[in-house]
Design an enzyme around this catalytic site. Structure first.
Site, short mmCIF file in Angstrom:
data_model
loop_
_atom_site.label_atom_id
_atom_site.label_comp_id
_atom_site.label_asym_id
_atom_site.label_seq_id
_atom_site.Cartn_x
_atom_site.Cartn_y
_atom_site.Cartn_z
N HIS A 163 -51.67 87.01 16.54
CA HIS A 163 -50.56 87.66 15.84
C HIS A 163 -50.02 86.75 14.74
O HIS A 163 -49.86 85.54 14.94
CB HIS A 163 -49.40 87.94 16.79
CG HIS A 163 -49.57 89.16 17.63
ND1 HIS A 163 -50.31 89.16 18.78
CD2 HIS A 163 -49.07 90.42 17.49
CE1 HIS A 163 -50.25 90.37 19.32
NE2 HIS A 163 -49.52 91.15 18.56
N ASN A 198 -53.85 79.50 19.52
CA ASN A 198 -53.08 80.70 19.82
C ASN A 198 -52.23 80.54 21.08
O ASN A 198 -51.07 80.95 21.13
CB ASN A 198 -54.03 81.89 19.98
CG ASN A 198 -53.32 83.21 20.15
OD1 ASN A 198 -52.23 83.42 19.63
ND2 ASN A 198 -53.92 84.11 20.89
#
Length: 270
Positions: A124, A155
């Site tokens: 994201h 991440n």
């Protein structure tokens, strides 16, 4: 008209949200529902980077963020949002969401299948954790135009650490502006994943602006590999990241303030 009938008409129109004045005019008085009053207001697009002229840039306006999408890399150039204290809370959970192809951008475009067996996470840019205040905002955060191929370790650890740090800052200061996105090094051979050739970033940037009486900025740069990168060592000035990316992040600031705060980056000041 008798008094009883007059009172009945006034009661009915008041229930419909209309007040009747002595002169016979109608004034709307209906109040927002209790549910609406409890929800945070929609995301404020407080600031966005200057327009890009050296690469494809399709502006996508979402509930919780704005993105500049690059049809050549199949990833965003940048994603920007105004994170308020209220937006760091909410009951909407990400567990029911799925990563979704964004049909508002031209084909070829990223699909979920491009990430299968790629050894990269669907990382994201505007995080799901900043969008728990709205079901629609949460859903928009899972559009693949808000996603980049990201090393799993980055991440899970450093990128996530900075996301949580930004939420802490939004709670402390009331609101902050954030812009993040991928970095592609010109002297490196491009790497792609999937049938649709989604380009793998060499690094990721994040820049943060705190407004107010004493505005300040800070930037971060993380390499997209498996090496440990404590976020304190990833700190950069906004000026440095602007030179690296070719993006002018906070053009609405007055020139004097912009020059001063974008040349500084001290984690201790936050």
């Amino acid at each position: 008209m008798n008094n009883r009938l007059s009172l009945l008409i006034i009661a009915l129109v008041c229930l419909a949200g209309i007040a009747v004045t002595a002169g016979g005019q109608q004034v709307t008085t209906k109040q927002p529902s209790t549910t609406a009053q409890k929800q945070p207001s929609a995301a404020v697009q407080y600031e966005r980077p200057a327009p890009l002229h050296d690469r494809p840039s399709l502006i996508l306006k979402r509930v919780g963020y704005i993105a500049s999408y690059n049809k050549q890399t199949r990833t965003p150039n940048w994603v920007a949002w105004h994170l308020t204290k209220a937006h760091t809370y909410g009951s909407t959970q990400r567990s029911g969401e799925v990563f979704t192809e964004d049909v508002q951008v031209p084909t070829p475009r990223a699909t979920d299948a491009d990430y299968y067996n790629s050894r990269y996470d669907r990382g994201h840019m505007c995080p799901a954790g900043d969008n728990k205040w709205s079901e629609k905002a949460m859903t928009h955060s899972f559009l693949l135009t808000n996603i980049c191929p990201q090393n799993h370790g980055l991440n899970k650890y450093e990128w996530n650490d900075v996301e949580m740090l930004c939420r802490d800052w939004a709670r402390s200061y009331g609101a902050i502006d954030i812009v993040c996105g991928p970095v592609y090094e010109k002297d490196k051979q491009a790497k792609y994943i999937g049938k649709n050739k989604v380009r793998v970033p060499d690094a990721f940037f994040k820049v943060v602006l705190c407004r107010g009486r004493q505005p300040k900025t800070i930037g971060f740069l993380f390499m997209n590999n498996g090496k440990k990168q404590p976020y304190a060592e990833a700190v950069r000035t906004v000026d440095e990241i602007e030179r690296l990316t070719g993006i002018d992040f906070f053009p609405a600031l007055d020139d004097k303030t912009e020059s001063r705060i974008e040349a500084q980056a001290r984690l201790a000041d936050w």
